[in-house]
Design an enzyme around this catalytic site. Structure first.
Site: not given
Length: 656
Positions: A397-399
């Site tokens: 999710a971060d990337d």
């Protein structure tokens, strides 16, 4: 006129109340931008070194001796690196300035001994005495003890019972491979083969470390003294019973489980990027392939070894091994920094660099590949990005949020499809409590961290504030086109409100620590449209301002993971943390306050002649309390991003 507040923790007379000149700010941005642009790969990406503690380079030497594939020249360079990292007391810490860690010190000692260092050398004596004073090698963590068992330094009863038959457990069972995090899955599956068959390292020089034990390993009875909780003790008792019953397991069952484990990790080998894209999983897979009989010239085995070697950083006199690489993350963040500084300038070189970066990123988006995220979301198609060059089973999710956010800001219809898929994927990965984990949804089986194997307490991937903040940062940008995301965002905001600490900060799981977490959430709140006078935001702003140091900067070290009282107040300022604090305050509408001006002055004062900044020390956890990282790009693009955002806000407020 600057808005003065009274919440500063340092000596207020040390701060400057004078506005930075536009010429000085512009010059700093130009120099930093030029340096960042110069580091872009011709394919369009950025990738900076990702350095961990000495466990990873030590394990690389140990792997060479396990396999009897020893590169003497490389080993000598890694040993040089290890010697240089030793603390004055002889120990090896998990982060610079941290306390010595017994497991890291044991691995470094063993690796240096394998590299030929005499046990009578001063640095070896100091390390050995330090280890013995703390109970000896029997006190090592689980992963270290498994390594010692493979090298026949301790009996197998000294490690948790990890039978390969775990692959046959039904999904309703309290333990199932799908219930643990992605990093745990990729490590455990090949490891279960190695542990089940009690593999033995080749160890061609027959090097041991019996001198590191207080009690002879065969007589040691306290390998599991760290298990303290009633649940942990009950599980340990169950493990011991199962170990006694192991001879009763039918041979056909063991064969079936072994085949399933083999097929599972072989399907996820990930080519030249390696199983899970992470060192420990890659090494376990490589060693398991060897045990299972794949010959050295087998193409998949050869590629698996090449994937490990791609993690090496080799310099003139030293070398070390990275735990993984971070090109998608680095490229996404570098793009956001350059977009900020070029918001109004439209510099041709910067625009071309951004176009090249975003096109490279667009080609890395995972579309229809099967991935382990579908364990929790079986009908959710691809749309995410992974952290590494390639990791098709494990986008995060971060990337995904960072990359898609950069594409939205580019305003180019070329990326419309990428953005749509990313938004749908992020929205679909929300956990039931409203938050977001990094790689999985609803990966929240807390009791699994009580397993004797899980002494690192990082077996699962539950939602965290920092990843959740970044997720709504993206979804907030997409609301005009997708009003249906409003409910998802609101649920996540409720989750984040529940996670705010009493002092106003947020915990940072994937970056050090409360400053990082608070920046992540305030950036998400800004994008999601939370009013700047929201009580939660004002409380966070007050906390950030209260942590500013007398020199105008902010800083925090990794002690705050073990001791929350160290929330940024006993550490020297860093460019990275100062940049995050500034970005958080600017997201909250604080461009005209004294603290922001002083923080900008700190960055300008500490900029190096080459245009970059340089912080000394780790700036992120791999696993809080047990494994830390230094992203070498963080002190390069985050300060540039902060200066660019500051310049834009000051111009918007007509203060230049």
């Amino acid at each position: 006129m600057l808005k003065e507040t009274s919440s500063l923790s340092g000596s207020k007379q040390d701060f400057t109340g004078t506005l930075v000149s536009s010429a000085k700010l512009d010059s700093a941005i130009v120099r930093a931008s030029a340096q960042l642009l110069a580091l872009q790969n011709e394919e369009g990406y950025w990738v900076f070194e990702l350095e961990a503690d000495c466990t990873i380079p030590s394990e690389y030497i140990l792997m060479m001796h396990y396999m009897d594939e020893i590169n003497e020249a490389l080993q000598a360079k890694i040993a040089n690196y290890l010697r240089a990292q030793q603390g004055a007391d002889g120990s090896y810490a998990l982060f610079k300035g941290g306390a010595g860690d017994i497991s890291c010190t044991i691995k470094a000692y063993y690796a240096m001994k394998m590299a030929g260092d005499s046990v009578q050398a001063v640095h070896m004596v100091k390390a050995r005495e330090w280890i013995l004073a703390r109970g000896g090698a029997a006190k090592a963590n689980v992963f270290t003890r498994i390594m010692l068992a493979m090298f026949e330094q301790i009996p197998w009863r000294g490690v948790p019972f990890i039978p390969v038959e775990i692959m046959l457990l039904p999904k309703w069972f309290p333990f199932h491979i799908d219930k643990v995090s992605y990093w745990s899955r990729t490590v455990i599956v090949p490891l279960s083969i190695l542990c089940t068959y009690k593999v033995k390292a080749r160890n061609p020089h027959k090097i041991g470390i019996g001198e590191l034990f207080v009690t002879p390993p065969d007589k040691e009875k306290n390998y599991f003294s760290y298990v303290k909780t009633p649940l942990g003790k009950a599980i340990l008792a169950g493990e011991r019973l199962l170990r006694l019953l192991e001879p009763l397991i039918p041979a056909f069952v063991r064969r079936k489980a072994t085949v399933k484990a083999r097929d599972w990790f072989m399907a996820r080998l990930n080519g030249y990027y390696g199983l899970g894209g992470i060192f420990t999983a890659m090494v376990n897979a490589y060693e398991a392939m060897d045990y299972l009989g794949l010959p050295p010239d087998n193409e998949r085995r050869r590629i698996a070894r090449a994937a490990i070697d791609r993690l090496l950083v080799i310099k003139e006199d030293i070398a070390y091994c990275q735990p993984c690489v971070s090109p998608v993350w680095d490229t996404g963040l570098a793009a956001l920094a350059l977009q900020e500084v070029d918001r109004n300038e439209r510099d041709p070189r910067t625009q071309q660099a951004l176009k090249s970066a975003l096109r490279w990123l667009a080609g890395k988006q995972l579309k229809d590949e099967a991935g382990d995220w579908q364990i929790q979301r079986p009908s959710l198609p691809g749309g995410g990005w992974a952290f590494q060059f390639g990791n098709s089973y494990y986008p995060d999710a971060d990337d995904t949020a960072v990359v898609a956010f950069a594409m939205v800001q580019a305003g180019d219809r070329e990326y419309a499809g990428n953005i749509e898929r990313a938004g749908a994927w992020i929205a679909g990965m929300q956990s039931r409590n409203g938050g977001y984990g990094a790689y999985d949804a609803d990966n929240i089986h807390d009791y699994l961290n009580q397993l004797p194997f899980a002494d690192h307490e990082a077996l699962i991937d539950p939602p965290t504030a920092d990843v959740s903040g970044r997720s709504i940062m993206l979804l907030g940008k997409l609301l005009n086109r997708h009003p249906e995301y409003r409910a998802t965002i609101d649920k996540c905001i409720d989750y984040l409100r529940s996670q705010q600490e009493t002092d106003g900060s947020w915990f940072g799981r994937w970056g050090t620590n409360y400053i990082y977490g608070t920046w992540s959430v305030l950036t998400g709140f800004e994008s999601a449209g939370v009013p700047r006078d929201d009580p939660g935001i004002r409380k966070a702003v007050a906390w950030i301002k209260s942590k500013q140091r007398p020199d105008g900067g902010w800083g925090e070290d990794n002690y705050s993971y073990s001791y929350p009282k160290f929330r940024s107040q006993f550490h020297t300022s860093t460019a990275f943390h100062t940049a995050l604090a500034l970005l958080a305050l600017l997201s909250a509408g604080e461009a005209d306050c004294l603290e922001v001006e002083s923080g900008v002055n700190y960055l300008l004062t500490n900029q190096q002649a080459d245009g970059f900044w340089e912080d000394d020390g780790s700036n992120a956890p791999g696993f809080p309390k047990v494994f830390y990282l230094k992203y070498h790009g963080y002190d390069k693009f985050f300060p540039l991003w902060a200066l660019g955002r500051y310049r834009h806000e000051r111009k918007r407020l007509f203060l230049f």
